[in-house]
Scaffold this active site. Structure first.
Site, mmCIF file in Angstrom:
data_model
loop_
_atom_site.group_PDB
_atom_site.id
_atom_site.type_symbol
_atom_site.label_atom_id
_atom_site.label_comp_id
_atom_site.label_asym_id
_atom_site.label_seq_id
_atom_site.Cartn_x
_atom_site.Cartn_y
_atom_site.Cartn_z
ATOM 1 N N GLY B 54 0.982 -1.336 -0.013
ATOM 2 C CA GLY B 54 -0.002 -0.156 0.020
ATOM 3 C C GLY B 54 0.891 1.203 0.253
ATOM 4 N N SER B 55 0.425 2.346 -0.581
ATOM 5 C CA SER B 55 1.016 3.625 -0.715
ATOM 6 C C SER B 55 0.671 4.325 0.722
ATOM 7 C CB SER B 55 0.431 4.470 -1.707
ATOM 8 O OG SER B 55 0.924 4.305 -2.935
ATOM 9 N N GLY B 56 1.549 5.383 0.946
ATOM 10 C CA GLY B 56 1.314 6.015 2.394
ATOM 11 C C GLY B 56 2.562 5.707 3.344
ATOM 12 N N HIS B 57 3.548 4.745 2.658
ATOM 13 C CA HIS B 57 4.802 4.590 3.687
ATOM 14 C C HIS B 57 5.883 5.104 3.064
ATOM 15 C CE1 HIS B 57 1.842 2.004 5.622
ATOM 16 N NE2 HIS B 57 1.894 1.047 4.559
ATOM 17 N N LYS B 105 6.032 -7.372 2.875
ATOM 18 C CA LYS B 105 5.996 -7.123 4.143
ATOM 19 C C LYS B 105 4.638 -8.271 4.577
ATOM 20 C CE LYS B 105 4.923 -2.715 4.157
ATOM 21 N NZ LYS B 105 4.912 -2.530 2.494
ATOM 22 N N ASP B 110 -1.154 -8.251 0.837
ATOM 23 C CA ASP B 110 0.144 -8.200 0.205
ATOM 24 C C ASP B 110 0.597 -9.770 0.251
ATOM 25 O OD1 ASP B 110 0.540 -5.497 -0.001
ATOM 26 O OD2 ASP B 110 1.286 -5.377 2.006
ATOM 27 N N HIS B 219 -0.218 1.095 9.803
ATOM 28 C CA HIS B 219 -1.622 1.510 9.387
ATOM 29 C C HIS B 219 -2.077 1.796 10.433
ATOM 30 C CE1 HIS B 219 0.052 -1.617 6.705
ATOM 31 N NE2 HIS B 219 -0.096 -1.081 5.691
#
Lengths: 333, 333
Positions: B54-57, B105, B110, B219
């Site tokens: 996921g994006s945001g990291h 991860k 994922d 998250h």
């Protein structure tokens, strides 16, 4: 206020101590008077470069101490200029016999204290030349500032001056490079939310839930105007317009485009800002030949960004590309 | 919600487009299916390495694409796994005939999507081996996770695996390095304040004004406990204890100490955390031989940090020190 600190009074000392522990291969910390210098000490015959200013803008300046950039950094209290004493000590520590350049952001306290320190170092036999950085186009005068403020463009000035010193330029030549770099660099920022100064305990300023401040300073000083939150592309247009008009930049110019996070704005947003800024430059025929994106000159956890455009010539490009080895800026090429 | 975005729906596409514009010397962006690969394409005879999530990291994972680290990164929607399609496309794009390592991860989405992608790539004749990162000691199972979560230790795994691929190790050897790196890495985090997912529009979780969450996930998944805000040194002790007990680490070990900012915590605080963590390790006779401090695996603008300790041997140290050239991690040595 929720912060990962032990005591507002010890924030800077403890943080710089941690910095020294983390980067012992690169730097040595002098705890009293407080400054950070390269681990290797002064290099005989090389110009030393010292910068500094209030803490809270990390990685500026200590994160840029190392081969190819600063010789030493002098961190003051949060958002408060260091006194002349540590500046003098840092200056004497890094002099290799070729004199020392002071790179000073244009804030009245910094300018005065670096000036006093330069006089005191001179009395000790160290020649000092000072270059003032004043890249912020937002306002003419500001809180704490006569003339324009020195903001994110400082990274560019420190990088190219450091590279000039490293290649063996003499003090006047290094100062000339720094002066040239400052003269071709323009910056403007925006804030969505203020940071909290630890010893104050509350936000430096308050913006409404739908309000942003165009032209903000890195201590939260007022900018040009407060407007209602808009799409990122519109906000970028509000920043890049005054930047480009000011130098002015024109078609055919090669530039460094630098999007700087103020601390609390995630990279995912910084790259959206970069995208629009790059589009605008492309539309105007301005070629982005170098870029930088990330948190380099912050304002604690302020949410916002600044955009910096610097006009590159062959010399500045070569100096920007030169190897550098610091905690927060390392070059792969 | 105040963010520098145009539309919650286009955040990732626009951000990755900006990333590609900013780092055209290093990467190429495939817009559809969306992935980021090295500018040079696949290297014949070299193992490819693909990660994603996921994006945001950010800067994880795209910021680590380049020589000496990842071959490609696959960004999903914010906090949501990418589907198998772009993972397959990235895998095929970076295969140089020596097979591809997936670094994943440990989140259920994922793991499933990378597994499916590996099968599909295999059907296309590309051999894939997967290594799951699960360095977070905070909780046994979590929201979205069977077993431990994969968090900041991913940077260490990606760095050493990338260096192993670069020196010419075959696929099984690169996978063995990644597996070893994960097996000696332990992480735990703390949150002071949640970030805001753009399409949600409000904080992922709410902490009271004097409350922090020990053992937070990247998250915002629940950790071990919520406690009242304490001095930073006490908070560090709460994180480092479980980390050291878990492997366990012991006197004489050489380690990488990595303090990772979650996005909204300024560097000045991260170095205060580093200072205490280094003190604790010194007291226990554990030698910090390498260090990293900064925002590398973030959770949008979450305020908080994680601490990662990885036990180094001669091989892992050499691989950690090997040259790397990516947008967000570059080596000076």
């Amino acid at each position: 206020m929720k912060k990962l600190i032990n005591d507002p009074k010890t924030v800077v000392d403890e943080s710089v101590e941690g910095f020294g522990l983390a980067h012992a291969d690169l730097v040595r910390v002098s705890p009293d008077p407080l400054f950070v210098a390269r681990a290797g000490g002064a290099t005989t015959g090389r110009v030393g470069i010292v910068s500094g200013g209030g803490s809270g803008h990390e990685p500026l300046h200590a994160g840029f101490v190392g081969h190819g950039m600063l010789s030493a950094a002098v961190p003051g209290p949060v958002f408060t200029s260091p006194t002349p004493d540590p500046i003098v000590a840092a200056t004497l520590a890094v002099d290799g016999g070729a004199g020392v350049l002071h790179i000073v952001k244009n804030y009245t306290g910094d300018v005065l204290n670096f000036e006093t320190a330069a006089d005191l170092a001179d009395a000790e036999g160290v020649r000092v030349v000072s270059v003032i950085v004043d890249d912020d186009v937002a306002v003419k005068d500001s809180l704490f500032t006569a003339g324009r403020r020195g903001v994110a463009g400082t990274v560019f000035v420190e990088k190219v001056a450091g590279a000039a010193a490293e290649r063996g330029d003499d003090l006047d030549a290094v100062a000339a490079v720094a002066t040239k770099a400052n003269s071709v660099t323009r910056t403007m920022g925006v804030a969505l939310q203020a940071g909290i100064v630890p010893h104050a305990g509350e936000p430096s300023f308050v913006l409404a839930d739908d309000e942003i401040e165009i032209g903000i300073g890195i201590h939260g000083e007022p900018g040009r105007e407060r407007v209602t939150l808009e799409p990122a592309d519109r906000i970028v247009d509000r920043l890049i317009g005054p930047i480009l008009d000011d130098l002015p930049f024109s078609s055919g110019d090669q530039v460094l485009l630098f999007v700087n996070g103020m601390g609390g704005t995630p990279l995912v947003e910084q790259y959206i800002v970069y995208r629009r800024a790059a589009q605008v430059l492309a539309e105007k025929g301005i070629e982005v030949s170098r870029s930088l994106v990330g948190n380099y000159v912050t304002s604690l956890e302020m949410q916002g960004v600044s955009i910096t455009v610097a006009k590159l010539d062959a010399e500045l490009t070569e100096l920007w590309d030169a190897p550098v080895e610091t905690a927060s800026l390392r070059w792969g090429r």
